[in-house]
Design an enzyme around this catalytic site. Structure first.
Site, PDB file in Angstrom:
ATOM      1  N   PRO A  25     117.739 -33.619  51.891  1.00 38.38           N
ATOM      2  CA  PRO A  25     116.684 -34.231  51.072  1.00 38.38           C
ATOM      3  C   PRO A  25     115.660 -33.222  50.572  1.00 38.38           C
ATOM      4  O   PRO A  25     115.060 -33.427  49.525  1.00 38.38           O
ATOM      5  CB  PRO A  25     116.054 -35.256  52.033  1.00 38.38           C
ATOM      6  CG  PRO A  25     116.609 -34.988  53.395  1.00 38.38           C
ATOM      7  CD  PRO A  25     117.894 -34.277  53.184  1.00 38.38           C
ATOM      8  N   HIS A  79     121.936 -30.390  71.106  1.00 41.04           N
ATOM      9  CA  HIS A  79     121.216 -30.076  69.874  1.00 41.04           C
ATOM     10  C   HIS A  79     120.036 -29.166  70.215  1.00 41.04           C
ATOM     11  O   HIS A  79     119.520 -29.199  71.324  1.00 41.04           O
ATOM     12  CB  HIS A  79     120.680 -31.354  69.230  1.00 41.04           C
ATOM     13  CG  HIS A  79     121.746 -32.220  68.652  1.00 41.04           C
ATOM     14  ND1 HIS A  79     121.638 -32.844  67.443  1.00 41.04           N
ATOM     15  CD2 HIS A  79     122.973 -32.552  69.114  1.00 41.04           C
ATOM     16  CE1 HIS A  79     122.730 -33.551  67.187  1.00 41.04           C
ATOM     17  NE2 HIS A  79     123.563 -33.386  68.199  1.00 41.04           N
ATOM     18  N   ASN A 101     130.414 -46.535  98.297  1.00 35.97           N
ATOM     19  CA  ASN A 101     131.263 -46.772  97.124  1.00 35.97           C
ATOM     20  C   ASN A 101     130.464 -47.571  96.116  1.00 35.97           C
ATOM     21  O   ASN A 101     130.227 -48.760  96.331  1.00 35.97           O
ATOM     22  CB  ASN A 101     132.498 -47.621  97.495  1.00 35.97           C
ATOM     23  CG  ASN A 101     133.340 -46.979  98.571  1.00 35.97           C
ATOM     24  OD1 ASN A 101     134.141 -46.108  98.314  1.00 35.97           O
ATOM     25  ND2 ASN A 101     133.120 -47.418  99.808  1.00 35.97           N
ATOM     26  N   GLU A 105     127.897 -39.193  69.557  1.00 42.57           N
ATOM     27  CA  GLU A 105     126.529 -38.681  69.644  1.00 42.57           C
ATOM     28  C   GLU A 105     125.613 -39.674  70.351  1.00 42.57           C
ATOM     29  O   GLU A 105     125.664 -40.870  70.103  1.00 42.57           O
ATOM     30  CB  GLU A 105     125.989 -38.379  68.246  1.00 42.57           C
ATOM     31  CG  GLU A 105     124.594 -37.783  68.268  1.00 42.57           C
ATOM     32  CD  GLU A 105     124.230 -37.105  66.951  1.00 42.57           C
ATOM     33  OE1 GLU A 105     125.072 -36.316  66.452  1.00 42.57           O
ATOM     34  OE2 GLU A 105     123.151 -37.371  66.421  1.00 42.57           O
ATOM     35  N   THR A 137     143.404 -32.510  97.240  1.00 41.35           N
ATOM     36  CA  THR A 137     142.497 -32.992  98.301  1.00 41.35           C
ATOM     37  C   THR A 137     142.967 -32.581  99.684  1.00 41.35           C
ATOM     38  O   THR A 137     144.158 -32.591  99.988  1.00 41.35           O
ATOM     39  CB  THR A 137     142.307 -34.533  98.299  1.00 41.35           C
ATOM     40  OG1 THR A 137     143.543 -35.171  98.026  1.00 41.35           O
ATOM     41  CG2 THR A 137     141.285 -34.953  97.295  1.00 41.35           C
ATOM     42  N   TYR A 168     125.244 -31.805  54.761  1.00 43.41           N
ATOM     43  CA  TYR A 168     124.655 -32.971  54.091  1.00 43.41           C
ATOM     44  C   TYR A 168     125.501 -33.344  52.885  1.00 43.41           C
ATOM     45  O   TYR A 168     125.388 -32.725  51.837  1.00 43.41           O
ATOM     46  CB  TYR A 168     123.214 -32.670  53.682  1.00 43.41           C
ATOM     47  CG  TYR A 168     122.362 -32.357  54.885  1.00 43.41           C
ATOM     48  CD1 TYR A 168     121.687 -33.372  55.559  1.00 43.41           C
ATOM     49  CD2 TYR A 168     122.275 -31.055  55.380  1.00 43.41           C
ATOM     50  CE1 TYR A 168     120.942 -33.093  56.697  1.00 43.41           C
ATOM     51  CE2 TYR A 168     121.539 -30.769  56.512  1.00 43.41           C
ATOM     52  CZ  TYR A 168     120.872 -31.799  57.169  1.00 43.41           C
ATOM     53  OH  TYR A 168     120.145 -31.528  58.294  1.00 43.41           O
ATOM     54  N   GLU A 223     144.262 -47.961  93.900  1.00 38.56           N
ATOM     55  CA  GLU A 223     145.090 -47.398  94.955  1.00 38.56           C
ATOM     56  C   GLU A 223     144.756 -48.019  96.302  1.00 38.56           C
ATOM     57  O   GLU A 223     145.634 -48.348  97.100  1.00 38.56           O
ATOM     58  CB  GLU A 223     144.890 -45.891  95.013  1.00 38.56           C
ATOM     59  CG  GLU A 223     145.840 -45.209  95.938  1.00 38.56           C
ATOM     60  CD  GLU A 223     145.412 -43.779  96.207  1.00 38.56           C
ATOM     61  OE1 GLU A 223     146.270 -42.905  96.117  1.00 38.56           O
ATOM     62  OE2 GLU A 223     144.222 -43.561  96.513  1.00 38.56           O
ATOM     63  N   LYS A 238     124.812 -20.589  56.831  1.00 41.76           N
ATOM     64  CA  LYS A 238     124.840 -20.944  58.261  1.00 41.76           C
ATOM     65  C   LYS A 238     126.205 -20.608  58.876  1.00 41.76           C
ATOM     66  O   LYS A 238     126.285 -20.089  59.992  1.00 41.76           O
ATOM     67  CB  LYS A 238     124.542 -22.446  58.442  1.00 41.76           C
ATOM     68  CG  LYS A 238     123.108 -22.829  58.140  1.00 41.76           C
ATOM     69  CD  LYS A 238     122.739 -24.211  58.686  1.00 41.76           C
ATOM     70  CE  LYS A 238     123.162 -25.326  57.734  1.00 41.76           C
ATOM     71  NZ  LYS A 238     122.627 -26.649  58.162  1.00 41.76           N
ATOM     72  N   PHE A 241     121.407 -40.129  72.099  1.00 41.20           N
ATOM     73  CA  PHE A 241     120.070 -39.535  72.187  1.00 41.20           C
ATOM     74  C   PHE A 241     119.539 -39.735  73.603  1.00 41.20           C
ATOM     75  O   PHE A 241     120.001 -40.623  74.325  1.00 41.20           O
ATOM     76  CB  PHE A 241     119.125 -40.127  71.131  1.00 41.20           C
ATOM     77  CG  PHE A 241     119.013 -41.626  71.143  1.00 41.20           C
ATOM     78  CD1 PHE A 241     118.206 -42.287  72.068  1.00 41.20           C
ATOM     79  CD2 PHE A 241     119.711 -42.385  70.205  1.00 41.20           C
ATOM     80  CE1 PHE A 241     118.101 -43.668  72.068  1.00 41.20           C
ATOM     81  CE2 PHE A 241     119.614 -43.781  70.207  1.00 41.20           C
ATOM     82  CZ  PHE A 241     118.809 -44.417  71.141  1.00 41.20           C
TER      83      PHE A 241
END
Lengths: 673, 673
Positions: B204, B129, B458, B65, B575, B199, B465, B219, B67
């Site tokens: 809370p 989110h 680059n 995760e 390619t 939770y 390679e 849910k 932010f």
């Protein structure tokens, strides 16, 4: 070169009701993103462009004229002839229009169907003749629409002979070939390439030679792309004609019609019909030998070769058009002596390409139909799109049902008698079936002394490539591993390799080893045990006539087994082993036991019952060795299977012995039907 | 496993107004015929299916995760972090929603754009989110539509914190995450995978732990696919929570949220926000060392590893979710100690795959953007179809203009100062430019003693390679053959080869040698003479900034330069050298001289003028050696060019010496614009 601005049809006010021309252009644009890299130019060019390209390169070429046969077996023979004469590399063939023979019908002998077969099944660029005399516009439009639907792209526009003596010009009808040319351009815009006839000594009905030339100019101005002449006997006749054409502004290609004299009677008849005079110098040679066919034919060849040489050396002749009379020998000999007959052992792709416009991008096929390309083309004829670049995850390819086993273009070239001699007048056991396979593989006579030249799955003797595997094939067929398709592994041979090469020069071709065979369920049980040792190197699909199916194919994905790398091109991968289409092939492969073999024998006869037993109980197996840089391991797989059968491990009482391959997956993997 | 029949949203009466869900299904059906053979499962599965597959295989996995950053340079850093942490193989990452930070905007720092970048440019499966509290349905639908358009497929549905203290339930609004889950299912059917928060010690604000569990059940019943929990400090806390969830019928995956303690302050802050209690045994360890960051981090790693081991051994935990706080070290160390961080040197394809759903079939790209994959993705973002199986004859690929050189995800990771140190504070001649290239190639410090870690073309040091070609590259760059892209020829190395391998195991990979460089027009004149000797082995394209173009590409067709053969698969050719897109790449390659290099210097400064001179006068050249089984001849080509320049043949007065490459074809081959 053709100056398109001269085409009077471009001023034709009638808009294109059928939208025909546009769809042609669009489809080539749509597919441009993924067109076949190897064959772009050859497959997408139209005839007039091919002709221009060959002419500009200074390359001489030839074309061949055929007439439709009278009987179904004549049609089978003619189609084989197309394949044989096609191998010499004609730029195109043309098929004459027989107004009396229901020429536009679906009969296997009609002009329409013969030309369609040449395009679709033999991959030949073809011109269909069409005569307009005494026909309504609707009828003609119908013929043309049908021709277009069948993939024909070229029309020879002719007036044709009036049916009766009382023929008169009709105001709104077709009186001359010019009317037909205009009609084609009006109704189909630029879709068709149009050819018209030229008469080096003038049309017999024309008022004069000059008058006839003016008619020819009209035909070209009306939208014809090139001219093929009536036959003639002296090079000078043709060369003067060309000069006269050029003098009055005819600029398109003019192809001389060459007629190698093949016999006294046929010459007399043709001359009578075409109202031509045979020159004195030729009659003087022929008359004394008129009963000696061989001598006349030899003279005909010599005479044609001499005349063709003069024509080609004149610089006025880009290519030669041959009136074959549906015979092979004389024309092929003339072409060989001229150095124009070029049997190129290299193939553009490893399989026989179809010339239908909608298949021009096609460059991937399942390997299963390798020996039955005409059947594959037939069963996929209704597809709108053909795979190119990649076969893809074909979750439901709509293969046509193959019910009509008597379809003339899928018929065996051999008669029932010949087949019985090859495959056995009377079968006594499964073993006698194994022997037929072995005789075919080894090209050795069977017990009755007959060579086995074909099998239901292969109408031709073993391919040169398969010959590379002959010893191994011989060994396994003797023991009931009845092989119907195989290829060796190839790790980068030059694309010019005479046996396994294909595609343009300078490239490299590759193959994964492939083996496909029928075998008993006992063998399959042992095979499945053996195959566990070869995971993931060997991919397999095993199925019986009932669709009981076992495979280790990853997500039912296709496996590319032939591919080529070429300078300045994308990769080409023309054959795949596709798990889904294998189940459609399975239907056909099993049906051939019954339709082609069992039905040779009486109902309830032991011979028929033996074939029936195999059909009902054997499995069809395919194996791919993915490790193409290593030695082919598939023979070792079969050896291991025999080894396991010969020396079974001691059975443990607690363990259950499978009698049949695992059919857990069979529901899921059967094509929905 | 998820029982789909339980989803209450399926009874939702509102029909899908956007048609969103169906288009998702259809597009996967449409492309099924030609899906990427190598990557099928990985690329076409949705997150919940990937999760189920990994779980069923008993494989443990992790997710990360992040932010959104506050500044543009923070965004550049975070994207580099995505690339680095993506290499450890997370199943997905997720990006939090910051209601106060304009999270749905097009700003480079918004939650939406960061998640989009992760998917599109970093190829990471990502969850965005979304909080619904105080939002209108229209606003939420707008966010979801935008997310879908950007290629996002997964939403973490959250209530979010009420903005003010006076928050009250609204009748028609979003009061709980359940409402958001229902809304997503109503408006977008099954398009998104939905995750919800759990939770382990109760929310809370919930009345009780049991009450909170019932909310969670709601849910999930409303259509959530899996649960990620809030952080916790004891394995038992989580395991009890899972047992309690299962007891009330929650059957979907429950992922534990792992928070490695990284510092005393960050722990206190987080605990305060989430209203969690830190267990006594942890506080006892931490308090005494609270000023020793390193000690706390080490403890945090040890504590997290210990807890994760208990979780994984419980059998209840398929994967671990990490709260990274946008930091790398601690999480990577925990994952390494757990054996979950697996940097697989093998690549699925030779280039960086994008995770946008519409690109899931993409498996062919031009080689030109090999070092600039994000730029390629950006310039092709508006394409509706992506080439797969074959690049095709792309007569007019619509490459987006690359005007916004400051686009944050194309920005160099280095600062202007760092670039000046590497590329020279002051350039004195073309030769000093050559030296920058040479320093980059050899990884030796430049004259000022700085290592050159990147070039405009680059942004990373030389690929392993390319290192294979180092000696030759060094030699030619010294003489003004300024290489920006190259690959060696490979004739069938195992797909597991650590340097050149890619794709699934058991396959073989191939390459044609490739070399791309800038060089002076004098060199090009000599090169073109030399190249005549290498026909048709070497394909070339030579172009200057004005579009003056010379090539020997056959019909302007693409040339496959990398391909792989795998067990049970079709050929993959990822390619190509495509003549048409080369002209689009040319624009970018030349512009980088100015935008990235020249603009470092003052207007009219000698340094800037030198770069400008190269930009205006040099040619961009690419060479392909088609004979991949032989030794690469491209170095010989360059040597021959130098030889010709060093020892020019005596000039013949009558012969005109070309000053410029032949530009006969330039009109025809320039892309129309």
């Amino acid at each position: 070169a053709v100056n398109e601005d001269n085409y009077t049809w471009r001023t034709c006010s009638k808009s294109d009701s059928s939208g025909a021309s546009n769809s042609g252009c669009e489809s080539s644009k749509e597919s441009s993103r993924s067109s076949t890299p190897v064959l772009d130019t050859d497959r997408t060019d139209r005839l007039r462009d091919k002709m221009r390209r060959r002419t500009e390169s200074g390359d001489h070429w030839f074309s061949l004229e055929f007439f439709p046969p009278r009987t179904a077996s004549g049609a089978v023979n003619l189609i084989s002839r197309f394949d044989r004469m096609g191998s010499g590399g004609p730029l195109f063939i043309d098929v004459t229009w027989h107004p009396a023979g229901d020429p536009g019908s679906d009969k296997e002998t009609s002009s329409m169907m013969i030309a369609s077969t040449a395009v679709n099944y033999c991959g030949l660029e073809s011109i269909l003749h069409l005569t307009c005399c005494n026909q309504t516009k609707e009828k003609i439009t119908g013929y043309l629409s049908k021709a277009k639907r069948l993939g024909l792209k070229n029309i020879m526009a002719l007036r044709g002979d009036p049916m009766g003596a009382d023929w008169e010009e009709e105001e709104a009808g077709f009186n001359y070939a010019t009317d037909l040319v205009k009609h084609i351009r009006c109704e189909f815009d630029d879709y068709f390439d149009i050819c018209v006839a030229g008469y080096p000594t003038g049309h017999p009905e024309a008022e004069s030679y000059d008058e006839d030339l003016r008619h020819l100019k009209e035909k070209v101005d009306a939208g014809a792309d090139f001219i093929i002449t009536q036959l003639f006997f002296r090079a000078d006749t043709f060369l003067k004609f060309v000069r006269d054409c050029r003098a009055i502004g005819i600029t398109c290609p003019i192809l001389p019609g060459i007629f190698p004299i093949q016999g006294y009677q046929s010459l007399r008849q043709l001359v009578k019909l075409s109202k031509l005079e045979v020159p004195e110098e030729i009659m003087q040679v022929i008359e004394p030998i008129k009963d000696n066919d061989a001598a006349i034919r030899n003279y005909g060849i010599e005479q044609a070769v001499g005349m063709c040489r003069v024509l080609l050396e004149s610089g006025e002749v880009p290519g030669l058009h041959f009136y074959t009379l549906n015979r092979e020998v004389a024309t092929m000999e003339v072409l060989r002596q001229l150095g124009l007959w070029i049997e190129d052992p290299r193939r553009t792709l490893p399989w026989a390409v179809s010339a239908h416009p909608k298949r021009k991008v096609e460059d991937v096929r399942p390997i299963f139909w390798a020996s039955r390309p005409k059947s594959y083309i037939y069963r996929t004829q209704d597809w709108d799109d053909f795979p190119n670049g990649r076969w893809g995850n074909s979750s439901s390819p709509a293969f046509g049902e193959l019910n009509d086993y008597y379809l003339f273009y899928l018929k065996s070239k051999s008669s029932k008698d010949a087949l019985l001699k090859m495959w056995g007048e009377e079968l006594t056991s499964e073993q006698s079936v194994y022997e037929v396979f072995t005789s075919y593989i080894t090209a050795q006579p069977n017990v009755a002394g007959h060579k086995v030249m074909c099998l239901p799955w292969n109408d031709d003797p073993l391919a040169p490539e398969t010959n590379l595997l002959k010893d191994e094939l011989d060994k396994v067929n003797r023991r009931g591993v009845l092989t119907i398709n195989s290829q060796p592994s190839i790790n980068g041979k030059p694309s010019s390799d005479p046996i396994v090469g294909w595609g343009p020069p300078g490239g490299y071709v590759f193959q994964k080893a492939y083996l496909e065979f029928f075998t008993s369920s006992e063998n399959v049980t042992a095979l499945l045990k053996v195959l566990k040792k070869y995971e993931p190197r060997v991919n397999y699909h095993i199925v019986n006539v009932h669709g009981q199916n076992t495979t280790n194919a990853h997500d039912m994905q296709p496996n590319a087994v032939t591919w080529g790398i070429f300078p300045g091109r994308e990769i080409v991968q023309p054959t795949v082993v596709d798990p889904v289409s294998f189940l459609y092939w399975k239907d056909e492969a099993f049906a051939l036991w019954i339709e082609q073999w069992a039905k040779l024998y009486e109902d309830e006869s032991p011979s028929r019952m033996i074939i029936k037993y195999i059909h009902d109980n054997y499995f069809l197996v395919n194996l791919v060795d993915n490790d193409f840089p290593l030695d082919n391991c598939l023979w070792q797989v079969i050896d291991d299977m025999f080894e396991l059968l010969d020396n079974p491990p001691e059975e443990q009482p607690a363990e259950q012995t499978a009698e049949q391959p695992n059919d857990e997956q069979s529901d899921k993997e059967q094509p929905g039907k």
